[in-house]
Design an enzyme around this catalytic site. Sequence first.
Site, short mmCIF file in Angstrom:
data_model
loop_
_atom_site.label_atom_id
_atom_site.label_comp_id
_atom_site.label_asym_id
_atom_site.label_seq_id
_atom_site.Cartn_x
_atom_site.Cartn_y
_atom_site.Cartn_z
CD GLU A 7 0.45 -1.44 -0.55
OE1 GLU A 7 1.11 -2.17 0.21
OE2 GLU A 7 1.13 -0.31 -0.84
CG ASP A 152 1.48 1.48 2.27
OD1 ASP A 152 0.44 2.33 2.55
OD2 ASP A 152 1.32 0.10 2.43
CE1 TYR A 363 3.71 1.63 4.88
CE2 TYR A 363 5.91 2.38 4.58
CZ TYR A 363 4.87 1.48 4.14
OH TYR A 363 5.08 0.59 3.24
#
Length: 718
Positions: A7, A152, A363
């Site tokens: 990303e 992600d 995360y």
Amino acid sequence: MILVVTEKNDAAQQIARLLSESGKPETDKVYNTPVYRFRRGGEDHVAIGLRGHILQPDFPLALKFDKEEGWYGETAEGEHLPADVPDGLERPPYKVKRKPFMADGVDLKGWKIPSLPYLIWAPVDKQPAEKEIIRALKNLAKKAESVIIGTDFDREGELIGSDALAQVLSVNPNLAVFRARYSAFTKTEIETAFNNLVDLDYNLAAAGESRQYIDLIWGAVLTRYLTTARFGGLGNTRSAGRVQTPTLALVVERERERLAFKPEDYWVISGVAAPEDDAEATFKMVHQTARFWDQAEADAAYAVVKDQTKATVVEIESRSRKQQPPAPFNTTSLQAAAAAEGISPARTMRLAESLYMDGLISYPRVDNTVYPSSLDLKDCVRTLSAVPQYAPTCKKLLGQPKLHATRGKQESTDHPPIYPTAAANPDVLQPAAWKLYNLIARRFLATLMGPATMSGTKITLDIAGQPFVANGIVLAEPGFREIYPFGLKKDDQIPDVGEGEIVSIQSLSLDAKQTEPPARYSQGKLIQEMEKRGLGTKSTRASIIDTLYQRKYLKNDPVEPSQLGMAIVDALSQFAPHITSPDMTAELESDMTSVAEGKDTRDGVVTHSRALLAGMIDTLIDHKEDLSEAIADAVTADAKVGTCPKCGKDLVAKSSLKTRGSFVGCMGWPDCDVTYPLPQGRVEPLEGEAGVCPECGAPRVKVQPFRQRAYETCINPA
């Protein structure tokens, strides 16, 4: 060669480092985009980081609407657009030449009220947002044998990966495609993810794309309506949106409750006492009638005790209660806890993203509040024991045969709750980043500890026949509070006194007070309320609040609506109440969840959202003049540049009918003729002393020209 797509550039660099056999990937560039080359398992790999979304939805550059023929048009690249056709009209089967973005003679690219009903049904296409990255991505794809999407794992990340994959397959359609899902930048986590590759979740990507399309359509239509319904101000866009507007309405609703609140008078008799043999061991006491609603009764009670110097301890009651350790952090609870420590939700997410990219936390965009059984809790504690501040607590936990963690109410399998993945050094991290990491690390350890025991003591005293009470809470057994002090109220210590003991009165007072209105939302509480009402997602709520501040709809913290914010919500609530209600937004959020679960389609939910908006726009257009008047005063207030140095009245941005330009004029006109030219660009008044020119007294402003550096200046050209 295997192509790995992440990303962001930092993620590509981290993955290359963690997977590389040598541990030192080669840094290279394809055109102007950094890439990282490494070998793994005897095969060459290249990791490339995107810059978030490389494609953005927009209305096509060329479009025509004809009631007989239907919609047709061209994309930004000149290709024929297979647009959806409203009302069952047939699509023309031929390619058309580029024409203006028109509908029945109305330019849809222009901000005109008549264009809005057409704009609701206008087709949407994806246009390049990062042309250089797309160019590099296609160049690498031509030489690749397979591609691994490593963005992600959530709706946003899956959409970013899906868009990137579409670009890759456009030049190499026979590539083998895989997906790597991970929750932390640790060697074990990344190795496991790349050893257990899965398929891309196209339903999840479609749900993310649904949000993009819906937010574009709603934002474009409502923002254009509000901005053009009442011209004026400093040229700032008066934005609105599917989630933004109901969120603003929550704040305005609370402010209306505060304004409608009628305070009631009451009186309180309170004082300070101490044991006779220890004047330093003071404690607070209050009359047993906590609030006197009748002043005469309060005066009578106070007259009895005001000259007394002694009080007798009549009764002592002690009671213990247990405070259970907290649940693991998810995004919402982290934002709320961080806001209580002075970090705004938007900044919390920026800091959390940085900690995640540095491999220090997992995360940070998660709903889950239950640790998965696969998470080695003892290993995490062992990792944290390297941080001196946590070492004593870690040693105790590691001495237990087995660790038991608390469980929250929300459980999902996409990512674990937020927890520390590596030991951080406070001397290396920036203070704000360490503050957030410390909160996360201590919360993780607290979820593995026992309850705290709070010992409460209530003392009843007699002063000349009048009953008084003193309450104190003492942390008897710290439990999880040993490591997690956040949110713990300061203990009111009660000295060791016995029944029948005489204590000295050091002071007594009778104070007149008033009941207070409902408290304003803190940013953390607003995030929690948004989650409760189904407004936004864990990934978008902080940015929505940040946008409301940038648009000058909100100010301060606790959150307070501006005059403009209140006027817009009040006007929309009157003429289109569904726009300000969270119910319809929650309904669309549910629709998008159905897309993620494969129960609905992107086109289906987007069409549903268009129909909902179309059902309201006609009423708004019919009441354009009414809404314009409703927000007129607020727009004028929003247009304030400063104070007139000649007469002291407000200087505001105004529009000239003759020149069709803008200028700054005094609200005292025609009695006061002070005017100034308005600088070109976005103008923002400066606050306090910085907002007044020391030489001429005219306002000083911050100017942001188009594609140029911002500067501060006095608006007086003389």
